[in-house]
Motif scaffolding. Sequence first.
Motif, PDB file in Angstrom:
ATOM      1  N   LYS A  74      56.187  15.261 101.520  1.00  0.00           N
ATOM      2  CA  LYS A  74      54.990  15.104 100.873  1.00  0.00           C
ATOM      3  C   LYS A  74      53.880  16.284 100.726  1.00  0.00           C
ATOM      4  O   LYS A  74      52.847  16.292  99.968  1.00  0.00           O
ATOM      5  CB  LYS A  74      54.174  13.839 101.766  1.00  0.00           C
ATOM      6  N   TYR A  75      54.369  17.418 101.533  1.00  0.00           N
ATOM      7  CA  TYR A  75      53.310  18.495 101.742  1.00  0.00           C
ATOM      8  C   TYR A  75      53.891  19.686 101.401  1.00  0.00           C
ATOM      9  O   TYR A  75      53.340  20.550 101.213  1.00  0.00           O
ATOM     10  CB  TYR A  75      53.041  18.790 103.301  1.00  0.00           C
ATOM     11  N   HIS A  78      52.700  21.706  97.861  1.00  0.00           N
ATOM     12  CA  HIS A  78      51.419  22.296  98.196  1.00  0.00           C
ATOM     13  C   HIS A  78      51.618  23.698  98.790  1.00  0.00           C
ATOM     14  O   HIS A  78      51.022  24.611  98.559  1.00  0.00           O
ATOM     15  CB  HIS A  78      50.453  21.422  98.725  1.00  0.00           C
ATOM     16  N   ILE A  79      52.394  23.677  99.992  1.00  0.00           N
ATOM     17  CA  ILE A  79      52.468  24.694 100.855  1.00  0.00           C
ATOM     18  C   ILE A  79      53.150  25.895 100.042  1.00  0.00           C
ATOM     19  O   ILE A  79      52.900  27.077 100.227  1.00  0.00           O
ATOM     20  CB  ILE A  79      53.292  24.403 101.947  1.00  0.00           C
ATOM     21  N   PHE A 102      57.121  18.616 110.807  1.00  0.00           N
ATOM     22  CA  PHE A 102      56.129  18.194 109.697  1.00  0.00           C
ATOM     23  C   PHE A 102      55.625  16.804 109.994  1.00  0.00           C
ATOM     24  O   PHE A 102      55.246  16.063 109.264  1.00  0.00           O
ATOM     25  CB  PHE A 102      56.958  18.019 108.421  1.00  0.00           C
ATOM     26  N   PRO A 104      52.165  15.563 111.000  1.00  0.00           N
ATOM     27  CA  PRO A 104      50.692  15.969 110.978  1.00  0.00           C
ATOM     28  C   PRO A 104      49.956  15.409 112.353  1.00  0.00           C
ATOM     29  O   PRO A 104      48.796  15.732 112.598  1.00  0.00           O
ATOM     30  CB  PRO A 104      49.960  15.393 109.907  1.00  0.00           C
ATOM     31  N   VAL A 140      45.824  18.082 105.686  1.00  0.00           N
ATOM     32  CA  VAL A 140      46.855  18.988 104.817  1.00  0.00           C
ATOM     33  C   VAL A 140      46.149  20.065 104.419  1.00  0.00           C
ATOM     34  O   VAL A 140      46.977  21.314 104.541  1.00  0.00           O
ATOM     35  CB  VAL A 140      47.543  17.928 103.712  1.00  0.00           C
ATOM     36  N   THR A 144      46.455  24.031 106.115  1.00  0.00           N
ATOM     37  CA  THR A 144      47.413  24.870 105.505  1.00  0.00           C
ATOM     38  C   THR A 144      46.552  26.319 105.086  1.00  0.00           C
ATOM     39  O   THR A 144      47.055  27.364 105.421  1.00  0.00           O
ATOM     40  CB  THR A 144      47.891  24.203 104.213  1.00  0.00           C
ATOM     41  N   LEU A 261      48.696  11.038 104.048  1.00  0.00           N
ATOM     42  CA  LEU A 261      48.151  12.098 103.018  1.00  0.00           C
ATOM     43  C   LEU A 261      46.852  12.633 103.650  1.00  0.00           C
ATOM     44  O   LEU A 261      46.256  13.696 103.159  1.00  0.00           O
ATOM     45  CB  LEU A 261      48.138  11.863 101.510  1.00  0.00           C
TER      46      LEU A 261
END
Length: 476
Positions: A74-75, A78-79, A102, A104, A140, A144, A261
Amino acid sequence: MLATESQLDPPPAVELPASATHVVTVQAPRDLWERISRGFAMPDLDDPERVAQWERWYASRPDYLQRMVDRGSKYLFHIVEELERRELPLELALLPFIESAFNPQAVSRAKAAGMWQFMPATGRHFDLKQNAFRDDRRDVLASTRAALDYLERLHRMFGDWHLALAAYNWGEGNVQRAMKRNQAAGLPAGYLDLRMPDETRHYVPKLQAVKNLVRAPDAYGVRLPVVGNHPFFDSVRIERDMDVALIARLAGVSEADFRTLNPAHHKPVIMAAGTPEILLPWDHAVQFAERLKEWRGPTASWTAWRVPRDMTAAQAARELGWDEVQLRQINRVPPRMKLKAGSTILVPREGRLDRDVPEQLADHGQILLAPEAPPVRTVRIKARSGDTLASIARRHGVRVADLAAWNGLKPNAPLRAGQVLHVQTRAPAKATAAKASGARSAKAAPRRDGPRTRAADAARPSDKTSNRPTAHTAQR
């Protein structure tokens, strides 16, 4: 200057060798793993024994890998986008696998939180808000951004990615001192040369092992779940405070998926002044924006209230016309604790409190607690021959000044035998009976060890005392 006719003539054709006419096509990555692999830019760690140890550990746990990837999928996109924008090595996209699996919501024993495992002080240094309503160490986007800011700073400081990673885990001051010790002794000061805790010693080998599995999964008998090379979520701006339940309803997602999210939020309302952007699954973001435009009802049923003076939860509930149990539950006020003046609590949005939460409270509101004073009772005693206020105060564990005030006397006033005095004492706790009852229950039922409460423990193993592969607990 004008060009001459000869200058305008096309250049003569040049015959190229066959090898030079071959055109190489660059294909887009099939999935995100391939894209990450293409961006590997750190030197491989020359620690084959520890790296192999962790390769075996991960490769032998396909269920664990599956859970990590399911969360990370899911992340990750973006990273990766952020790393490429900053021109950083894409190995860093794998770091949350080592930090938190991973997750959160992971919290270490040292109180590091989020998928990048920020300690409270380090989080505040990188502008990650931690207040009564949200914890940006779990956010998120914010976490990051902060993690990559921190890693960039550490790389500038040490000029070496392995040392920068050691500092991310152990602290830059510790790494600097370890390097100075080696340098003073005439020894090399690279990552493999320094004396460090076992956790940090295994930290980069674990990342190297995951890197190797991503680069060549077949070589280790590993099948990585497919992660698409496309965004999983989109950010949507909100202008008003909104209930989480309403956001989920308009977006067509469950509240659980919304919180996956938006894990920084643990209250039933999102405050627009503090969090103007929320994350929604990519396919649902447009639906939410369209439905929100059509929505004509209230958007939030909660607001924030600043406690004007020290109050018990019961007193605050009476002042608000609310239920004490609900007040305690929604604001996590433990039993026998009172709210201190200046605390900011969540309350129903109605009447004089029907308003959006201002930025100051949304960003800085805190719940400040203090023990409730136990009830006081007054007892009557008679002074004995030779008693003084000081001797009686000592006998009953009170201050002379208080004893004198309770009885309207001066602290040095003489006493006569049989004189009646009033002494205020704390009411006996009801815990005595409860304790006896608990003891009887303990005899009747076998003892059981309590559940592990650390979120990170559920996400990864931990063994900090043996020489086996150790799981990470951040010390930043």
